[in-house]
Each structure stands twice: as C-alpha cells, then as structure tokens.
Design a protein around this motif. Sequence first.
Motif, short mmCIF file in Angstrom:
data_model
loop_
_atom_site.label_atom_id
_atom_site.label_comp_id
_atom_site.label_asym_id
_atom_site.label_seq_id
_atom_site.Cartn_x
_atom_site.Cartn_y
_atom_site.Cartn_z
N ASP A 1 28.78 -1.63 -3.67
CA ASP A 1 27.93 -2.21 -2.62
C ASP A 1 26.86 -1.18 -2.26
O ASP A 1 27.14 0.03 -2.20
N TYR A 2 25.63 -1.66 -2.01
CA TYR A 2 24.53 -0.77 -1.74
C TYR A 2 24.56 -0.29 -0.29
O TYR A 2 25.05 -0.99 0.61
N ALA A 3 23.97 0.87 -0.06
CA ALA A 3 23.77 1.40 1.29
C ALA A 3 22.28 1.30 1.62
O ALA A 3 21.43 1.28 0.74
N GLY A 4 21.96 1.23 2.91
CA GLY A 4 20.55 1.14 3.31
C GLY A 4 20.04 -0.28 3.30
O GLY A 4 20.74 -1.23 2.93
N GLU A 5 18.78 -0.44 3.69
CA GLU A 5 18.18 -1.76 3.83
C GLU A 5 17.43 -2.21 2.59
O GLU A 5 17.32 -3.41 2.33
N ASP A 6 16.88 -1.26 1.83
CA ASP A 6 16.10 -1.64 0.65
C ASP A 6 17.04 -1.81 -0.54
O ASP A 6 17.11 -0.97 -1.44
N LYS A 7 17.77 -2.92 -0.55
CA LYS A 7 18.75 -3.16 -1.59
C LYS A 7 18.08 -3.45 -2.94
O LYS A 7 18.63 -3.12 -3.99
N MET A 8 16.92 -4.08 -2.89
CA MET A 8 16.25 -4.42 -4.14
C MET A 8 15.83 -3.16 -4.89
O MET A 8 16.00 -3.07 -6.12
N GLU A 9 15.31 -2.17 -4.17
CA GLU A 9 14.91 -0.92 -4.81
C GLU A 9 16.12 -0.19 -5.39
O GLU A 9 16.08 0.34 -6.50
N THR A 10 17.23 -0.16 -4.62
CA THR A 10 18.46 0.46 -5.11
C THR A 10 18.95 -0.22 -6.37
O THR A 10 19.36 0.44 -7.34
N GLU A 11 18.90 -1.53 -6.37
CA GLU A 11 19.37 -2.27 -7.54
C GLU A 11 18.51 -2.00 -8.76
O GLU A 11 19.02 -1.82 -9.87
N ASN A 12 17.20 -1.97 -8.58
CA ASN A 12 16.32 -1.71 -9.72
C ASN A 12 16.58 -0.34 -10.33
O ASN A 12 16.61 -0.19 -11.56
N GLN A 13 16.77 0.67 -9.49
CA GLN A 13 17.06 2.01 -10.00
C GLN A 13 18.40 2.04 -10.75
O GLN A 13 18.51 2.66 -11.82
N LEU A 14 19.38 1.38 -10.20
CA LEU A 14 20.71 1.38 -10.81
C LEU A 14 20.70 0.67 -12.16
O LEU A 14 21.27 1.14 -13.14
N LEU A 15 20.03 -0.48 -12.21
CA LEU A 15 20.00 -1.25 -13.47
C LEU A 15 19.24 -0.51 -14.56
O LEU A 15 19.57 -0.63 -15.75
#
Length: 615
Positions: free
Chosen positions: A448-462
């Motif tokens: 599960d992501y932390a913080g509000e900008d989940k889309m940015e976190t997801e893009n970096q992770l993918l």
Amino acid sequence: MFSKLALRNVRRSFRDYGVYLLTLTFGVCLFYTFNSIQDQGALVYLSNVGNPIVEAITMLIDIFSVFVAVVLACLILYANRFLLRRRKRELGTYLLLGLSQGQVSRLLFLETGLIGLISLIAGLALGVAASFGMSALTLSMFEIDVSDMLAVKFSSGAAGKTVLYFGVIFLLVMALSGVQVSRAKLIDLIHGERKNEVLKPRPLGVAVFQFVLGVVCLAAAYAILLIFGMALAIAVPFLCFPMLGLGTAGTLLIFRSLSGFVMKFVQGHPGLYFRNLNVFTLRQWISKVHTTYLAQTVVCILLLLAIGITASSLGLNSTLTAMTDGEAPFDITVQNQSGDTETVDFDALLRAGGFNPDEKLAWRYDMMVYYNNKEITGYENADTALRLSDYNALMARQGKPAYSGPLPSEYVVFGSQLSTGRLNLDCTIVSDEVVQQLEPRRQVWSADYAGEDKMETENQLLQLVRPLNERLSVRAETRLSIYADMVGNKILALFLGLYLGFTFLLAAAAVLALQQLSQGADNTGRYAVLRRLGAEEKQMKKSATQQVALAFLLPLVLALVHSAVGMKAANDIIFAVGKVDSAASSLVTAGVILVVYGGYFLATALACRRMAKNA
C-alpha cells in the motif's frame, strides 16, 4: 418590420408556448451534456492513463447521438405542427390584412430562427451546468482523489456538434413551416381552431371485453418474461415476438377500452358524475382517449423504455461496484509466476532504483504460494497451499478476522481476497510447519502506498518492476488500474442508459404536453360557454388541471406496472453477476421522472389553466 413583428410574437408567446421552448431547451441541454463527456474530468483521467474504453465510449456516444437527434427532430417537428395549429387563425388574419403567403412564411422563418437561437443559448448554458454535475457524478466513482479535475469546462467540440445538429433541425422546421403555410387555404386558416374531434359512444360490453382481453394479453406477456427470463425471452424469437406483441396489444386494448368502460362506470355513480364540472371534464378527456389511444400506447411504451433503461443502468452500476470491491484489497500486487525457479528481493530491487520503500510505502508483504501435495497436507481439492501466518497477515491488513478453523482448511480460498487483480489460484490453508515440506509455486508481493500522490508512487514503482519480465514471468496489478477499468465500464453503462432514458422520457412528456395544450386550445370556446352558464373560474381551472392529470397519470401508471415486471426479470440477470442496489436505482429513477415528467405536467397544467381563465 418583420424582425420587430417576429420578436413581438415570440415575446408574447413565451407563456402559451412555454412547453415548446422547454422541449427545445431540454433537447439542446441533453445533447450537449452527453456529447461533452469526453472533455470532462472522468474521461480525461481515463484517457491520460491510456484506458481503451475511452474510444469505445466516445464512439458509442457518437452513434447514439445520431439516433437521439432523429428522435428529437421528430419531436420538434411534432411540436411545431401543434404550434402552427394554434396559430392558424392568427396567420389567416395576416393574410386578410394584405400580407402575401411568402411574407407570412418569411415571418415564420424569422420566428423559428429566433426561438431556435434562444433555445440554443439557454440549452447550452443549462448543458454546461448539467455537464458539471455529470462530471462530479463520474468522478465520484473513483476511489482516489481526483478533485483537481472537477471544474466547469466548456466543450467547444460538443457545442459545435450541438449547433450543427440542431441548426439542421431548425432549418428543416423553418422549411416545412413555410411550405405548410404556402399551401394552406385562407378559409382553413381562419376556421382551423374550430375543427374538433367527435365523441363516438362505444357499447359497454365491447369496452369491458376489450379491457379484459387487454389484461389477459398483458398477463400472458408477463408470464413469458418471468418464467423464461429476460435473456431467454429476448434471445429466442418464438418467445420474444409473442411476448412483445402480447404486451403491446394488451396496452393498446386497455387504452382503447377506457372511453366506454370508465364513462359507464362513472355514470353509474351520479353523486360523482354530476359533482362540480365532472361531466364536462370526463367527456372531454374521454373524447381524446377515444381517438388518441394509439398515441397513449406509444407514450406508455416510451415511458417503459425510459424507466427500464434508466433503472437498469443504475442497478448495473451498483453491481459493477460490488464486483470490483473485492478485486483490489491492496494498492499493488506483483506476482512472480516464476517463483518456483527464482524469487525476487523486492526491497533490494526498489532501493537499487532509488525508491525508498520505508518512506513511500505504508505497508508491504512478501509471501509464497506452494504446490499442494495431498499426501503431506491431507487435502486434495486444491492445487496450491498457503501458509497460515501469510493468510492472517493479509486478512489483518484488510481488517478481516484471522482464520481459526481446522488445518488444513476444508474450504478453498480464492485469490480475490489475497491479492489485487486476483491470484487465480485455489488455495488451502496449512500450518507454517507443514508448508516447509511443500514446493514453492509463485511469489506474491503486495503493498500500500504512503502519501497523497499515489499515482506518482505507482509510476515509479512500476518502472522498476516491469523490467523483470525480461527474465521472469511477472504480472503487476494495481488498484488504480482496476478502478479505472471499473469506472470505464460504469460510465459506459450509466451514460448510455441515462442518454436513452432521458431521451425517451423527454419525448413521452413532450408528446403528452403538446396533446394537452392542443386540447386546452380546443376547449377555449367551451370554457367561455361554461362561464356564461355560471361556472366559477376556480371550477374551470380545476377541470383543466384534472384533464391534464388524467392524461399524464394513466400512461405512467401502466408503464410503472410494465417496468416493475421488466425490472424483476432484468435484476435476475444482473443479480447473477453481483449485488443489485434496487432501492437506490429506483429512488434515482423516481427523482428523474419527478423532475422531467413532473416539470412537463406542471408547465402543461399551468398553461391549460391560463387558457381556461382567458377564455
């Protein structure tokens, strides 16, 4: 001179022809609202994430818009015929005063153009507000924060398409109006308002027989639908055509029988028949039912389509939501399907790529799924096995209770609650000691992501996970992508359903309103006679309202009965794939009917009361 006269006529006719202007404005608003969705927040977001459903939605909206434009064109032409019928005496007066038929046609051309311009401006303004509400509705379907996309946006493409389609419709109306006036005879124009329909009495026995036969036909149609189900009844021609034919025939016979059946019934109760102006009200209403039962049948079917399509689309949306709730328990799940040969240290992989999992992830868990060996586990009805501690850890993250039953578990645990995007494996739960004797099959890593900008976190992770496919079979599923797919399907079902539902509802309400306005105009002379006979103004207004109420309520009541049976069959299909929130969909549908259908009823009743007052 013609411009001033046209402007004066339009301004003077606002109250009498308010239903006509209302229909035009609603039509423009409806057309713009649904054609502007591709520029609204939800579709913009789906387009940005590359969801292919956007193209399908846009294409289907374009196709449906052609059908809606044809329906609205027929409706506007029908309304314009009523408008010309109401003004025949006025147009004949212009000819008597010395104007040529060409000049009268030019005057009508200018008036129609002015009315079209006013309705276009008002409809587009109302459409912008409605599209804002539609955008808020679609954005509310997301399980992420997309509030920054919620803004009032003017869609120039939708506005251009609306102006083009309705411009062609208005030009067609102008041309037909001019042709109709140029071919009309002066005597027909002067005496056009005096041509009324004649009430032909029908024997009570015939009316009762038609009513009973209509009920039998409807009962047979309902039986076919409920016994065989909607899918089978529609798919099989020898069931579908008799069902539709019996339903239409039954509706037609019921409306046809009302002229004799209701009249004889009320006449058998003198206290009701001779109270106030009930004699006048009933005979005027019966005379129209007697000659317009075909139109009443069409209106009832339009209402059935409007109610059924709207309620079904809303119910299907709640089903889609229920189906996807269990699809995404975590923000992301990465399945290493080559886990039987090589495992991945995801923490090390992310840190090597500059991604700090301690800061950007609120929770993460790495586990293995094992091949089930019935000789070791003692359970043979599952292909894979899951360690008890892993299962409890995943359940704890979702706020669900830990497993406390016998081991190995006597039931199969499917992957929807174990991973985002479904594990697609049937697992039995075994103890931590037993699992050490089993062979690994698949590695499953969830976070599960932390913080509000989940889309940015997801893009970096993918970006760090996807290169694993060069040597391993890796599948990554995310909550954002699943909800994006879900929202696309919901928008497709909801928008197309509401688009057609609103169109049919608008057509039904407008046809009824125009019919009642026409009857109100015919009754003007009769109201004048009633006033001379001593009838009170309050009684005449009440009579006008009652006639409109009867005309609006009877098709609606029968359409509601049809819809109840149809929705029962439709919900059986929807329920097979998920839960149906029938209460919510019914309430929303009732609200739509109340606003649109009730608005037309109110506008028509006020106009007819005003005609009775001014008689």
